[in-house]
Design an enzyme around this catalytic site. Structure first.
Site, mmCIF file in Angstrom:
data_model
loop_
_atom_site.group_PDB
_atom_site.id
_atom_site.type_symbol
_atom_site.label_atom_id
_atom_site.label_comp_id
_atom_site.label_asym_id
_atom_site.label_seq_id
_atom_site.Cartn_x
_atom_site.Cartn_y
_atom_site.Cartn_z
ATOM 1 C CE LYS A 1 -3.901 2.067 2.631
ATOM 2 N NZ LYS A 1 -4.522 1.821 4.035
ATOM 3 C CB SER B 1 -8.600 1.008 5.666
ATOM 4 O OG SER B 1 -9.148 2.307 5.637
ATOM 5 C CB SER C 1 -7.889 3.720 2.872
ATOM 6 O OG SER C 1 -7.216 2.859 3.943
#
Lengths: 413, 413
Positions: free
Chosen positions: B62, B155, B131
């Site tokens: 990420k 997330s 996210s």
């Protein structure tokens, strides 16, 4: 030294302009820096902010704390010239309060034990302590009224004691460590250095906006428990003299003082501090260890090499002991308001090959309690401090007891 | 999807070379990325490591997690082209285990709520969630067998549910968040995405070396407590169907299932999660908020603007509630092995203007317990997940219960 409280009063009364206060620090740096070497880099000119309680206050930031306007080199050639994008939250707290970041202060490599180039302002043949060497020395030399450091073992309280300045290692996580180079996420704690206890209290109030730090006066007749931490090894006569002076002054000023033995699990927590620190350091510094091993400073590198075999189960067991120690320490504070102990094993050691020893500090870093160094006396020109410790979260109580002790010591001279 | 466990077996048996396994991911990215847009950047060619349990495993990271070999842009123009010096510890854990970092996956700005460009691999007209959008979508699209994400509200678990992959949000601080852009230091948690529960268990074992993650089998007759979190608001029929399917399959496979009401202080903890998150975000993102306000993504900026007035005393009170909630939740686990609840309010919402809602996740992030998403069924082509939650620190138990449920659901089809 430059008193933050004094500067604030004069600025508020219009006797001193904020820009003149900053200029005073710039001039002091110009005059003293070549003999103290407290800064990695600093501004040659700087202006004050127009607003905020810290307008006119020049602050130094330990060079493991990210700054958008200065490089952040972590005391290591691996980060030579490294320029973060953003200011760390603790830096923004200062700037929003109106402070002027005047420069970056020296740090041992990654806030570990390899000495910096900084000299003790009281005697250049002695260490200023570490790892927050530059911050303690810059305040002690009268260059700046406020500086930030960090403590993972004893890196705030010890250099403050060696340099004869007030400092607080607040409760764990009172100040965020975001944007601070990590050594151990369970231990790393941001702290403040100032000329006196009132100065660091005002700094903490301005940074946090917490009402409990507004107008900290001296505690009334505090109940003080003296702990000598015998489990941590031998103390030098100078530190015992410092502690005795603190006890005597406190008693004369109306404190009740008793000697306390710490519970077994608290003593155990002292023992396992290095396991938590080194296990986490191997993860926090994994990239440096794997990719830049030869560039890591030698004392830190040797320590990492020795501790590479620490296992998750040793770490988990150490954390369990830490949790039990915190519970048992909480019970100690049912009988006393603060604990009083050594800030360091003695005055600043001679020579620059060591930054001294964190053995009377590391327990409190692991427990997370607020600790304050109060300069107690000088022996052969070198300061000796006393350390006050309050219940976790009672940073205001630690500061109030420290003001009490500071006043008591001033009265006893 | 690419199964990590399957790749490991074939590599160990010599049926597949590690380089061929990496080449398979590169080819899959080449084929699918234009339709999914899961990566911010990725390697065009890459080699496998020679050693380590994750040799031949291509992982996606990420893009709020620091990487030394790829820029780390935080999903924000403020960090366009930003190149960290070091790999974050979680990245080093993967590399030391032999994994190949194949690229950076999309993240909402600073892991908040503004959608990314990533599309749901099951239906490009629906959000993949957030996210950690890119990590969930890249695994779901069969591009990579393993990816890292983070969760501050929901997330990790939410995008896993929307994309139909397994994922774990481990116990708080099992994986270090050092080198991960901070939103809330009390909440941010690094998690893993994989094709199935065994895959994420193997990933976690390789990263941590913790014996408890070796050879996680399905739990035997687990005691499951169902919590519907009514205090978190209305659920959509799809999520209720997913939960019902999980309950039915678990009972048929021998689990004992009872419905549980959460204690009052746990429900209160759900309520105050945003106070802790937003108070800390204002500090963690202080530089961005003060210096680059107009460049902050609009939904996050609006949220920060709205919450600028949160006070230390509101934050302290919220943390007290969180601590009491953790204590009361601990007692709940005296009667059950795991809790079972929704992973999200429904299947992935239509459109790309929202990443969905974290209301069934945020409590568990604050409590710090390990959570696992298990895909339960598909409705109109869109996956629906079920969420299993174990006692704090019992990540192995959460994974074992999730394998049990995964097997039970496979058997019930």
């Amino acid at each position: 030294m430059i008193s933050l409280a004094d500067l604030q009063s004069r600025i508020e009364r219009g006797e001193l302009s904020p820009d003149a206060a900053i200029a005073q620090s710039l001039a002091a740096i110009e005059a003293r820096e070549k003999d103290v070497r407290a800064f990695v880099c600093h501004a040659k000119s700087a202006k004050a902010a127009a607003h905020g309680p810290l307008r006119g206050i020049a602050v130094g930031i330990k060079d493991i704390i990210d700054t958008a306007d200065f490089p952040t080199e972590m005391g290591s050639s691996i980060y030579k010239g490294w320029q973060p994008r953003a200011d760390a939250p603790v830096v923004m707290m200062l700037k929003r309060a109106g402070a002027t970041v005047i420069g970056k202060t020296t740090t041992t490599a990654f806030a570990s034990r390899d000495p910096t180039v900084t000299l003790n302002p009281h005697n250049p043949g002695h260490t200023p302590g570490g790892s927050s060497a530059g911050s303690a020395a810059a305040v002690a030399a009268g260059m700046i009224p406020l500086a930030l450091g960090t403590q993972t073992g004893g890196s705030v309280i010890r250099p403050a004691a060696y340099c004869g300045v007030a400092a607080i290692k607040p409760s764990f996580r009172l100040l965020p460590t975001v944007g601070v180079k990590c050594f151990s996420w369970a231990l790393d704690t941001v702290g403040l250095f100032g000329a006196g206890v009132e100065d660091i209290a005002r700094g903490l109030f301005a940074m946090t906006g917490r009402a409990e730090f507004s107008d900290i006066g001296g505690a009334k007749s505090p109940r003080i428990g003296v702990v000598r931490q015998e489990f941590a090894g031998e103390v030098e006569p100078a530190a015992e003299q410092g502690l005795a002076a603190a006890i005597k002054a406190a008693q004369r000023a109306g404190a009740s003082v008793q000697t306390i033995d710490l519970p077994e699990m608290v003593r155990e927590a002292w023992r396992i501090h290095p396991i938590i620190m080194d296990f986490e350091a191997h993860r926090a510094l994994a990239w440096e260890f794997s990719e830049r091993h030869d560039e890591i400073a030698p004392m830190l590198r040797a320590n990492l090499d020795e501790t590479v075999g620490l296992t998750p189960s040793q770490y988990d067991e150490a954390r369990r002991i830490g949790r039990r120690g915190r519970r048992e320490l909480g019970e100690v504070f049912e009988g006393v308001d603060v604990l009083l102990t050594y800030s360091a094993p003695g005055a600043a050691p001679k020579g620059l090959s060591t930054t001294g020893d964190a053995r009377y500090n590391r327990l409190w870093t692991l427990m997370g309690n607020p600790c304050v160094n109060v300069p107690a006396l000088k022996i052969d020109g070198l300061p000796v401090g006393a350390q006050l410790i309050a219940r976790f979260g009672n940073d205001a109580g630690a500061l109030a007891a420290a003001r009490f002790l500071e006043n008591a010591l001033a009265g006893s001279h």
